[in-house]
Design a protein around this motif. Structure first.
Motif, PDB file in Angstrom:
ATOM      1  N   CYS A  20      -8.862   4.550   4.284  1.00  0.00           N
ATOM      2  CA  CYS A  20      -7.702   4.984   4.764  1.00  0.00           C
ATOM      3  C   CYS A  20      -7.812   6.312   5.413  1.00  0.00           C
ATOM      4  O   CYS A  20      -8.618   7.116   4.950  1.00  0.00           O
ATOM      5  CB  CYS A  20      -6.804   5.200   3.476  1.00  0.00           C
ATOM      6  SG  CYS A  20      -5.252   5.865   3.694  1.00  0.00           S
ATOM      7  N   ILE A  26      -4.738   1.967   7.455  1.00  0.00           N
ATOM      8  CA  ILE A  26      -5.925   1.403   6.757  1.00  0.00           C
ATOM      9  C   ILE A  26      -6.747   0.281   7.676  1.00  0.00           C
ATOM     10  O   ILE A  26      -6.426  -0.296   8.474  1.00  0.00           O
ATOM     11  CB  ILE A  26      -4.985   0.440   5.867  1.00  0.00           C
ATOM     12  CG1 ILE A  26      -4.166   1.347   4.641  1.00  0.00           C
ATOM     13  CG2 ILE A  26      -6.211  -0.554   4.809  1.00  0.00           C
ATOM     14  CD1 ILE A  26      -3.258   0.609   4.034  1.00  0.00           C
ATOM     15  N   ALA A 311      -2.825   4.111  -0.396  1.00  0.00           N
ATOM     16  CA  ALA A 311      -2.830   4.880   0.637  1.00  0.00           C
ATOM     17  C   ALA A 311      -1.900   6.118   0.418  1.00  0.00           C
ATOM     18  O   ALA A 311      -2.701   7.337   0.851  1.00  0.00           O
ATOM     19  CB  ALA A 311      -2.592   4.076   1.815  1.00  0.00           C
ATOM     20  N   ARG A 315      -4.285   9.516   0.876  1.00  0.00           N
ATOM     21  CA  ARG A 315      -4.267  10.007   2.111  1.00  0.00           C
ATOM     22  C   ARG A 315      -4.013  11.667   2.157  1.00  0.00           C
ATOM     23  O   ARG A 315      -4.524  12.289   3.158  1.00  0.00           O
ATOM     24  CB  ARG A 315      -3.267   9.341   3.084  1.00  0.00           C
ATOM     25  CG  ARG A 315      -1.821   9.571   2.699  1.00  0.00           C
ATOM     26  CD  ARG A 315      -1.145   8.742   3.805  1.00  0.00           C
ATOM     27  NE  ARG A 315       0.592   8.520   3.466  1.00  0.00           N
ATOM     28  CZ  ARG A 315       1.339   9.448   4.180  1.00  0.00           C
ATOM     29  NH1 ARG A 315       0.698  10.401   5.040  1.00  0.00           N
ATOM     30  NH2 ARG A 315       2.455   9.435   3.976  1.00  0.00           N
TER      31      ARG A 315
END
Length: 319
Positions: A20, A26, A311, A315
């Motif tokens: 990610c 992704i 994610a 992230r």
């Protein structure tokens, strides 16, 4: 590559990995068989070796078992490990590990209209809890609670609550299954194995000879016009409706109830589900029919929705 985080959805049979980026993209998704790796650590390293991604510093993973303390023991896999030790061995600066259904729940706010199918009426109200129920191999349950502008996912084992019966036929199915297991959890009738159990119970209730079918065979039979298979699938939908309605009442889920898992999104099953009495069972709470008629229900159709939730966890950590 250092500008990427590692995400993974670890089940009892398959370990799904991906990378990610900071913008949420992704990529390099891959499915590994858990049985091919003696340990969780080996599977992670195996994936990183296959992708050629080195020096990953941030990871977020979902795992199919309760995540309560440092020691993690998977329910349907031999992997056992210490979260702290695993983070050190793999060299992660951050390592978020959550129950698999927490990841499913965290995916809900990330869904767009193409990744969900609405079932029945009602409109979601912002600022209210959201319920998530997922019939798959087992039955997962979570609740998203609004906290300011974000959500917190509450983990639990709601699939092991006692199975609810709305009518005499459902009560007879549960009574038939109780002869074998005693306590009948919701998972025993709302899941892949639940579908198999209902089919077996219906055969017994109709004095038919024992004939085991897998969940896939029951679903296929229902789609091809087999009356008993269709009856079994319809009963599972109704059990799900009762259970999901209970969750909506318990959580005050005016944000909606989302149906996840691997069964419902299958095209042939989804078609029958749309035409089923699920929504009638969901709303069928006597004096609270009107209350539940305003709560929308959706089937999550996104591929690997857990990745969306994971994610979001990783992230912001990526440089």
């Amino acid at each position: 590559m250092t500008n990427a985080g590692l995400i993974a959805d670890i089940g009892g049979t398959n370990a799904r990995f991906a990378l990610c980026r900071a913008n949420g993209e992704i990529f390099d998704s891959m499915v590994l068989k858990c049985a091919d790796y003696p340990s969780f650590q080996d599977a992670v390293r195996g994936y990183l070796a296959k992708t050629g991604c080195e020096n990953v510093k941030h990871a977020a993973m979902a795992i199919a078992c309760p995540v309560l303390d440092d020691d993690v023991s998977m329910t349907n896999c031999c992997w056992r490990f210490s979260r702290k030790q695993m983070q050190e061995v793999l060299g992660f600066d951050s390592f978020a590990l959550v129950n698999d259904f927490v990841a499913q729940a965290l995916a809900v706010p990330c869904l767009d209209e193409s990744q969900r199918v609405k079932i029945g009426g009602g409109e979601a109200k912002s600022g209210y809890p959201i319920g998530i129920v997922g019939p798959g191999t087992g039955l997962g349950v979570s609740i998203l609670m609004p906290v300011g502008d974000e959500f917190t996912a509450i983990a639990g084992e709601g699939g092991h609550a006692t199975a609810p019966a709305m009518n005499d036929k459902q009560a007879e199915i549960i009574a038939t299954l109780r002869q074998k297991w005693g306590h009948i959890s919701a998972e025993r009738v709302i899941s892949g194995m639940g579908l198999e159990n209902i089919y077996a119970a219906l055969r017994e209730m109709n004095n038919l000879p024992e004939e085991a079918k897998t969940a896939a065979q029951v679903s296929e039979g229902a789609a091809n016009g087999d009356e008993l298979c269709f009856e079994a699938l319809s009963e599972m939908f109704d059990f799900l409706g009762v259970f999901a309605g209970n969750l909506a009442l318990t959580a005050g889920a005016f944000g909606g109830v989302y149906l996840a898992g691997g069964i419902l999104p299958r095209p042939s099953v989804l078609k029958m589900f749309k035409e089923s009495s699920f929504r009638k069972s969901f709303e069928g709470k006597g004096r609270f029919n009107a209350y539940l008629s305003s709560v929308p229900t959706y089937v999550m159709t996104a591929e690997n929705p857990a990745f969306l939730g994971l994610a979001g966890l990783v992230r912001k950590k990526i440089a």
